[in-house]
Write an enzyme that holds these catalytic residues in place. Structure first.
Site, PDB file in Angstrom:
ATOM      1  N   HIS A  16     -26.228  -6.360 -17.757  1.00 29.88           N
ATOM      2  CA  HIS A  16     -25.479  -7.515 -18.282  1.00 29.88           C
ATOM      3  C   HIS A  16     -25.893  -7.899 -19.691  1.00 29.88           C
ATOM      4  CE1 HIS A  16     -24.802  -8.796 -13.793  1.00 29.88           C
ATOM      5  NE2 HIS A  16     -24.023  -7.801 -14.158  1.00 29.88           N
ATOM      6  N   CYS A  25     -20.934  -9.991 -32.993  1.00 33.26           N
ATOM      7  CA  CYS A  25     -19.747 -10.668 -33.499  1.00 33.26           C
ATOM      8  C   CYS A  25     -18.676 -10.671 -32.397  1.00 33.26           C
ATOM      9  CB  CYS A  25     -19.200  -9.936 -34.743  1.00 33.26           C
ATOM     10  SG  CYS A  25     -17.598 -10.570 -35.278  1.00 33.26           S
ATOM     11  N   ARG A  49     -30.820 -21.617 -23.205  1.00 29.71           N
ATOM     12  CA  ARG A  49     -31.407 -20.608 -22.299  1.00 29.71           C
ATOM     13  C   ARG A  49     -32.336 -19.685 -23.064  1.00 29.71           C
ATOM     14  NH1 ARG A  49     -26.679 -17.780 -19.317  1.00 29.71           N
ATOM     15  NH2 ARG A  49     -28.386 -16.624 -18.382  1.00 29.71           N
ATOM     16  N   ASN A  84     -36.310 -11.495  -1.070  1.00 30.56           N
ATOM     17  CA  ASN A  84     -35.555 -12.686  -1.440  1.00 30.56           C
ATOM     18  C   ASN A  84     -35.938 -13.790  -0.455  1.00 30.56           C
ATOM     19  OD1 ASN A  84     -33.464 -14.610  -1.938  1.00 30.56           O
ATOM     20  ND2 ASN A  84     -32.174 -12.959  -2.746  1.00 30.56           N
ATOM     21  N   PRO A  85     -36.141 -15.042  -0.931  1.00 35.62           N
ATOM     22  CA  PRO A  85     -36.423 -16.106   0.046  1.00 35.62           C
ATOM     23  C   PRO A  85     -35.217 -16.399   0.940  1.00 35.62           C
ATOM     24  CG  PRO A  85     -36.849 -16.844  -2.219  1.00 35.62           C
ATOM     25  CD  PRO A  85     -36.185 -15.517  -2.305  1.00 35.62           C
ATOM     26  N   VAL A  87     -30.822 -11.029 -18.283  1.00 36.71           N
ATOM     27  CA  VAL A  87     -30.612 -10.914 -19.731  1.00 36.71           C
ATOM     28  C   VAL A  87     -31.829 -11.434 -20.494  1.00 36.71           C
ATOM     29  CG1 VAL A  87     -28.111 -11.110 -19.471  1.00 36.71           C
ATOM     30  CG2 VAL A  87     -29.449 -13.189 -19.803  1.00 36.71           C
ATOM     31  N   TYR A 128     -26.313 -21.040 -24.496  1.00 35.74           N
ATOM     32  CA  TYR A 128     -27.147 -19.838 -24.626  1.00 35.74           C
ATOM     33  C   TYR A 128     -28.374 -20.112 -25.488  1.00 35.74           C
ATOM     34  CZ  TYR A 128     -24.112 -16.915 -21.905  1.00 35.74           C
ATOM     35  OH  TYR A 128     -23.428 -16.378 -20.844  1.00 35.74           O
TER      36      TYR A 128
HETATM   37  C1  BV8 Z   1     -16.150  -6.953 -14.241  1.00 35.67           C
HETATM   38  C2  BV8 Z   1     -24.743 -12.282 -17.916  1.00 35.67           C
HETATM   39  C3  BV8 Z   1     -14.186  -5.742 -14.699  1.00 35.67           C
HETATM   40  C4  BV8 Z   1     -24.276 -13.568 -18.515  1.00 35.67           C
HETATM   41  C5  BV8 Z   1     -23.720 -12.173 -15.692  1.00 35.67           C
HETATM   42  C6  BV8 Z   1     -14.069 -10.598  -6.343  1.00 35.67           C
HETATM   43  C7  BV8 Z   1     -14.778  -9.605  -5.721  1.00 35.67           C
HETATM   44  C8  BV8 Z   1     -15.592  -8.748  -6.438  1.00 35.67           C
HETATM   45  C9  BV8 Z   1     -15.701  -8.898  -7.819  1.00 35.67           C
HETATM   46  C10 BV8 Z   1     -15.019  -9.894  -8.418  1.00 35.67           C
HETATM   47  C11 BV8 Z   1     -14.186 -10.750  -7.703  1.00 35.67           C
HETATM   48  N1  BV8 Z   1     -13.648 -11.614  -8.591  1.00 35.67           N
HETATM   49  C12 BV8 Z   1     -14.111 -11.339  -9.841  1.00 35.67           C
HETATM   50  C13 BV8 Z   1     -14.916 -10.304  -9.736  1.00 35.67           C
HETATM   51  C14 BV8 Z   1     -15.606  -9.666 -10.821  1.00 35.67           C
HETATM   52  C15 BV8 Z   1     -16.819 -10.474 -11.237  1.00 35.67           C
HETATM   53  C16 BV8 Z   1     -17.636 -10.959 -10.072  1.00 35.67           C
HETATM   54  O1  BV8 Z   1     -18.388 -10.189  -9.480  1.00 35.67           O
HETATM   55  N2  BV8 Z   1     -17.505 -12.242  -9.733  1.00 35.67           N
HETATM   56  C17 BV8 Z   1     -18.253 -12.793  -8.629  1.00 35.67           C
HETATM   57  C18 BV8 Z   1     -18.652 -14.236  -8.954  1.00 35.67           C
HETATM   58  C19 BV8 Z   1     -17.399 -12.702  -7.378  1.00 35.67           C
HETATM   59  N3  BV8 Z   1     -17.595  -9.551 -12.017  1.00 35.67           N
HETATM   60  C20 BV8 Z   1     -17.340  -9.450 -13.312  1.00 35.67           C
HETATM   61  O2  BV8 Z   1     -16.556 -10.145 -13.921  1.00 35.67           O
HETATM   62  C21 BV8 Z   1     -18.104  -8.329 -14.025  1.00 35.67           C
HETATM   63  N4  BV8 Z   1     -17.163  -7.596 -14.812  1.00 35.67           N
HETATM   64  O3  BV8 Z   1     -15.961  -6.905 -13.050  1.00 35.67           O
HETATM   65  O4  BV8 Z   1     -15.336  -6.410 -15.181  1.00 35.67           O
HETATM   66  C22 BV8 Z   1     -13.595  -5.098 -15.884  1.00 35.67           C
HETATM   67  C23 BV8 Z   1     -13.538  -3.708 -15.921  1.00 35.67           C
HETATM   68  C24 BV8 Z   1     -12.950  -3.114 -17.016  1.00 35.67           C
HETATM   69  C25 BV8 Z   1     -12.442  -3.894 -18.070  1.00 35.67           C
HETATM   70  C26 BV8 Z   1     -12.542  -5.283 -18.018  1.00 35.67           C
HETATM   71  C27 BV8 Z   1     -13.117  -5.896 -16.917  1.00 35.67           C
HETATM   72  C28 BV8 Z   1     -19.130  -8.911 -14.976  1.00 35.67           C
HETATM   73  C29 BV8 Z   1     -20.213  -9.592 -14.186  1.00 35.67           C
HETATM   74  C30 BV8 Z   1     -21.362  -9.961 -15.126  1.00 35.67           C
HETATM   75  C31 BV8 Z   1     -21.387 -11.450 -15.365  1.00 35.67           C
HETATM   76  N5  BV8 Z   1     -22.580 -11.805 -16.177  1.00 35.67           N
HETATM   77  N6  BV8 Z   1     -24.804 -12.414 -16.453  1.00 35.67           N
HETATM   78  C32 BV8 Z   1     -25.319 -14.643 -18.413  1.00 35.67           C
HETATM   79  O5  BV8 Z   1     -26.403 -14.403 -17.838  1.00 35.67           O
HETATM   80  O6  BV8 Z   1     -25.044 -15.727 -18.940  1.00 35.67           O
HETATM   81  S1  BV8 Z   1     -23.871 -12.269 -14.009  1.00 35.67           S
HETATM   82  C33 BV8 Z   1     -25.019 -13.456 -13.595  1.00 35.67           C
HETATM   83  O7  BV8 Z   1     -24.820 -13.705 -12.229  1.00 35.67           O
HETATM   84  C34 BV8 Z   1     -26.468 -13.010 -13.743  1.00 35.67           C
HETATM   85  O8  BV8 Z   1     -26.604 -11.782 -14.411  1.00 35.67           O
HETATM   86  C35 BV8 Z   1     -27.003 -12.889 -12.317  1.00 35.67           C
HETATM   87  O9  BV8 Z   1     -27.671 -11.699 -12.095  1.00 35.67           O
HETATM   88  C36 BV8 Z   1     -25.749 -12.889 -11.524  1.00 35.67           C
HETATM   89  C37 BV8 Z   1     -25.863 -13.566 -10.195  1.00 35.67           C
HETATM   90  O10 BV8 Z   1     -26.280 -14.987 -10.443  1.00 35.67           O
HETATM   91  P1  BV8 Z   1     -27.434 -15.714  -9.510  1.00 35.67           P
HETATM   92  O11 BV8 Z   1     -26.933 -15.687  -8.120  1.00 35.67           O
HETATM   93  O12 BV8 Z   1     -28.092 -16.972  -9.939  1.00 35.67           O
HETATM   94  O13 BV8 Z   1     -28.561 -14.871  -9.753  1.00 35.67           O
HETATM   95  P2  BV8 Z   1     -28.918 -13.869  -8.774  1.00 35.67           P
HETATM   96  O14 BV8 Z   1     -27.763 -13.097  -8.267  1.00 35.67           O
HETATM   97  O15 BV8 Z   1     -29.892 -13.117  -9.503  1.00 35.67           O
HETATM   98  O16 BV8 Z   1     -29.426 -14.834  -7.516  1.00 35.67           O
HETATM   99  C38 BV8 Z   1     -30.681 -15.455  -7.510  1.00 35.67           C
HETATM  100  C39 BV8 Z   1     -31.309 -14.945  -6.219  1.00 35.67           C
HETATM  101  O17 BV8 Z   1     -32.700 -14.994  -6.345  1.00 35.67           O
HETATM  102  C40 BV8 Z   1     -30.924 -15.796  -5.018  1.00 35.67           C
HETATM  103  O18 BV8 Z   1     -30.539 -14.974  -3.941  1.00 35.67           O
HETATM  104  C41 BV8 Z   1     -32.247 -16.528  -4.695  1.00 35.67           C
HETATM  105  O19 BV8 Z   1     -32.392 -16.720  -3.305  1.00 35.67           O
HETATM  106  C42 BV8 Z   1     -33.259 -15.538  -5.176  1.00 35.67           C
HETATM  107  N7  BV8 Z   1     -34.565 -16.087  -5.570  1.00 35.67           N
HETATM  108  C43 BV8 Z   1     -34.860 -17.340  -6.013  1.00 35.67           C
HETATM  109  N8  BV8 Z   1     -36.200 -17.411  -6.269  1.00 35.67           N
HETATM  110  C44 BV8 Z   1     -36.720 -16.179  -5.996  1.00 35.67           C
HETATM  111  C45 BV8 Z   1     -35.694 -15.337  -5.555  1.00 35.67           C
HETATM  112  N9  BV8 Z   1     -35.902 -14.061  -5.199  1.00 35.67           N
HETATM  113  C46 BV8 Z   1     -37.166 -13.594  -5.266  1.00 35.67           C
HETATM  114  N10 BV8 Z   1     -38.203 -14.336  -5.704  1.00 35.67           N
HETATM  115  C47 BV8 Z   1     -38.017 -15.622  -6.063  1.00 35.67           C
HETATM  116  N11 BV8 Z   1     -39.074 -16.356  -6.478  1.00 35.67           N
END
Ligand code: BV8
Length: 254
Positions: free
Chosen positions: A124, A132, A75, A218-219, A108, A72
């Site tokens: 997020h 803490c 980042r 999105n690309p 973030v 972190y």
């Molecule tokens: C929760 C902060 C419950 C940290 C992040 C199965 C099904 C459904 C859900 C789940 C499952 N198994 C587990 C889960 C839950 C899980 C989840 O969704 N997992 C996924 C992997 C399946 N979710 C969680 O755990 C969430 N919490 O469910 O809690 C709960 C309830 C009560 C009590 C206890 C628990 C928490 C999720 C949050 C995680 N933290 N970020 C950090 O940043 O370090 S998420 C992290 O991933 C980022 O925030 C980001 O937004 C997200 C996605 O990552 P990326 O794919 O890289 O980023 P992004 O999505 O933004 O994609 C990039 C895109 O941009 C691409 O499409 C690319 O083509 C495009 N792009 C590239 N260049 C450009 C562009 N677009 C436009 N212009 C450009 N130039």
């Protein structure tokens, strides 16, 4: 004339000009053109052998707090050097042009706020805030002892970034506001997100269910692509300014 030829569907331009309430969801893709790697871009250097999902969890932090804290810190240094890009600025311009605008981000990095977006809903958390691990209270400052992670000045427990890790609940107020904004808007933009991480990924589908016009920028394709009314395939930093110029040509949109 930009590389997209300003050729946007007339229906999209009309929806934009007539919109009463616009909600925007962004993911790390909107910060890509600011030099902040998207969450799934290959990690470089020390973290090349780790998947982000394996670092952004409480278990990873408890297993190796120094590794996660240092990831972190790296980042945070990238974000500190980054500047908002034309995509962030176009969303500030859009906010000024519509009666009601809600900005929801998974990011973030705080770049929307630095671009001038007001009232950003951070689903997020924010990498510039520290809390803490034991008490979950924000810690604005601490004495640097060279230890990483630094000990909490209150209880001595490890400090951690104020971000939502996988397996952790999102801030309830932010999630409630984001849901309300998705269910009540008439135009929803999903920008730069892979639409894979829940519950954020459900927001565009909530908007669809409530009758909004949904636009994806999105690309690459995502699970939303087949359902979106309009898909603008390309980088947000180019497409968003071009879209606003096409919608409001006489008013020097960004
Ligand atoms: C929760 C902060 C419950 C940290 C992040 C199965 C099904 C459904 C859900 C789940 C499952 N198994 C587990 C889960 C839950 C899980 C989840 O969704 N997992 C996924 C992997 C399946 N979710 C969680 O755990 C969430 N919490 O469910 O809690 C709960 C309830 C009560 C009590 C206890 C628990 C928490 C999720 C949050 C995680 N933290 N970020 C950090 O940043 O370090 S998420 C992290 O991933 C980022 O925030 C980001 O937004 C997200 C996605 O990552 P990326 O794919 O890289 O980023 P992004 O999505 O933004 O994609 C990039 C895109 O941009 C691409 O499409 C690319 O083509 C495009 N792009 C590239 N260049 C450009 C562009 N677009 C436009 N212009 C450009 N130039």
């Amino acid at each position: 004339m930009n590389s997209f030829g300003d050729r946007f569907p007339a229906a999209l331009l009309a929806a934009l000009r007539d919109a009463r309430h616009v909600t925007t969801l962004t993911g790390s893709g909107i910060s890509a053109e600011s030099g902040v790697p998207t969450f799934r871009d290959a990690q470089t250097g020390l973290w090349a052998k780790f998947r982000p999902e394996d670092l952004a969890t409480p278990e990873a932090f408890q297993r190796n707090p120094k590794l996660v804290w240092d990831w972190y810190a790296w980042r945070r240094s990238l974000v500190a050097q980054a500047q908002p890009n034309p995509g962030h600025h176009a969303l500030v311009d859009l906010e000024r042009r519509v009666p009601r605008f809600r900005m929801v981000t998974q990011n973030v990095d705080g770049l929307h706020q630095r671009a001038g977006s007001r009232d950003v809903i951070e689903l997020h958390g924010n990498i510039s805030r520290t809390k803490c691990f034991e008490e979950s209270v924000l810690i604005p400052s601490w004495t640097e002892t060279g230890e990483t992670p630094p000990p909490c000045p209150n209880c001595g427990g490890p400090l951690r970034p104020d971000v939502v890790w996988f397996g952790e609940a999102l801030p309830q107020a932010a999630l409630d506001q984001a849901l309300e904004a998705s269910q009540s808007c008439d135009l929803f933009f999903s920008i730069g997100t892979s639409t894979l991480v829940h519950p954020a990924a459900s927001l565009p589908f909530q908007a669809l269910q409530h009758g909004a016009t949904v636009v994806e920028i999105n690309p690459d394709p995502t699970p939303l692509t087949a359902r979106a009314h309009h898909v603008l395939r390309g980088p947000a930093g180019e497409l968003l300014p071009a879209l606003l110029r096409a919608a409001w040509p006489a008013q020097n949109a960004t």
